[in-house]
Scaffold this motif. Structure first.
Motif, PDB file in Angstrom:
ATOM      1  N   ARG A  61       0.843  -1.188   0.000  1.00  0.00           N
ATOM      2  CA  ARG A  61       0.000   0.000   0.000  1.00  0.00           C
ATOM      3  C   ARG A  61       0.881   1.241   0.000  1.00  0.00           C
ATOM      4  N   SER A 106      -0.993   6.335  -2.940  1.00  0.00           N
ATOM      5  CA  SER A 106      -1.881   6.496  -4.093  1.00  0.00           C
ATOM      6  C   SER A 106      -2.521   5.210  -4.585  1.00  0.00           C
ATOM      7  N   ARG A 107      -2.042   4.031  -4.119  1.00  0.00           N
ATOM      8  CA  ARG A 107      -2.598   2.799  -4.658  1.00  0.00           C
ATOM      9  C   ARG A 107      -2.358   1.616  -3.746  1.00  0.00           C
TER      10      ARG A 107
END
Length: 321
Positions: free
Chosen positions: A62, A65-66
């Protein structure tokens, strides 16, 4: 599982402009990419989790942003990640402990992604970085190499240099960080004479080589089964010393050298390698070293672009290529 539809994970530091050349190509091809510097990012918001149980493993990365499913990574490009140093706000002993745990924990997770294609796998990179191992493999693979002595015995070093009338050079066996008055210094390859060798050699292993009567140097960048060669003309023994004075141009690779390079990469299980050669007037190519993670974007623009395309192909193809 066909990972060619998954993401490419690029492990490198935030200032690595060489990686940017490849990332632009992958972006144009709409290949999903996640860039991570585990040595720093895991202390500034990113997190890494892996679960191992009978029947398989799972994992998640993680970032701000993603979220990345680690079982869906098609390729891992181990470029130039920062070293694991631990959170900067910890005391020295705790920081060393955290850095060690990160190296063996996070580093182990990222080196064990199921089905991913590595360029290069970090353990293969490390094995291929030892100069003695390089020289031993070079001989087995069919390269010519200058006679070399690695020793911590000053008497042996003096005998070696005295025996080579054409000259002897010294080079470090590893590019260790070194500073003088707080300023970083580089240890360049340089010619050495018997009278300069003192008992200081006994402090650690030193590497001495017979000086090659070269007329130019050559860098061969290998990406998979593709080789890109650049001739380097420099006024210096070590062309890296003043790169602003060197001239670069494309050059053909002799077939025996190309075949030896292929065998060498297979020996260390590498998908990438940066070979350096010294070339004599009679056309002999002497193997000097192979950096399994060498820089390549300093070469002529056309060569650099072709290398970037080849690396992008390798990463996009993944394990099933």
């Amino acid at each position: 599982m066909d990972n060619r539809s998954g993401s490419v994970l690029v492990l490198t530091n935030s200032s690595d402009v060489t990686a940017d050349a490849v990332l632009r190509v992958l972006a144009e091809r709409r290949v999903p990419v996640v860039r991570l510097d585990p040595g720093t990012d895991l202390h500034t918001g990113a997190s890494l989790t892996a679960t191992y149980r009978t029947g398989g493993q799972r994992g998640t990365l993680r970032t701000s942003s993603r979220e990345l499913d680690l079982t869906a990574v098609r390729s891992v490009w181990v470029r130039r990640p920062s070293s694991y140093q631990g959170p900067p706000d910890l005391e020295s002993q705790d920081r060393r402990f955290a850095a060690s745990q990160a190296f063996w924990g996070a580093g182990g997770i990222l080196a064990s992604l199921p089905g991913a294609h590595y360029m290069n796998h970090p353990w293969n990179n490390r094995a291929a970085e030892y100069k003695p191992a390089q020289l031993a493999a070079a001989q087995r693979c069919g390269f010519q190499a200058p006679e070399t002595l690695i020793t911590d015995d000053d008497r042996e070093a003096r005998k070696f240099t005295a025996r080579h009338a054409g000259g002897t050079v010294y080079k470090p066996v590893w590019n260790s960080p070194y500073s003088v008055d707080g300023q970083a210094r580089s240890v360049w390859v340089r010619e050495v004479r018997s009278r300069e060798i003192t008992e200081a050699v006994r402090v650690c292993p030193h590497m001495f080589q017979a000086k090659v009567p070269k007329v130019f140097d050559t860098r061969v960048t290998a990406v998979g089964d593709r080789l890109f060669a650049t001739r380097v003309d420099s006024p210096d023994l070590d062309w890296r010393y003043r790169q602003d004075r060197m001239r670069c141009s494309p050059i053909d690779i002799p077939a025996p050298v190309a075949e030896a390079a292929t065998r060498y990469l297979a020996t260390f299980r590498l998908a990438f390698g940066a070979f350096d050669f010294a070339v004599t007037a009679d056309g002999r190519w002497y193997f000097l070293e192979c950096n399994p993670n060498g820089q390549w974007a300093w070469q002529p623009a056309e060569t650099t672009h072709r290398i970037a395309l080849a690396i992008a192909d390798e990463l996009e193809g993944g394990h099933g290529q």
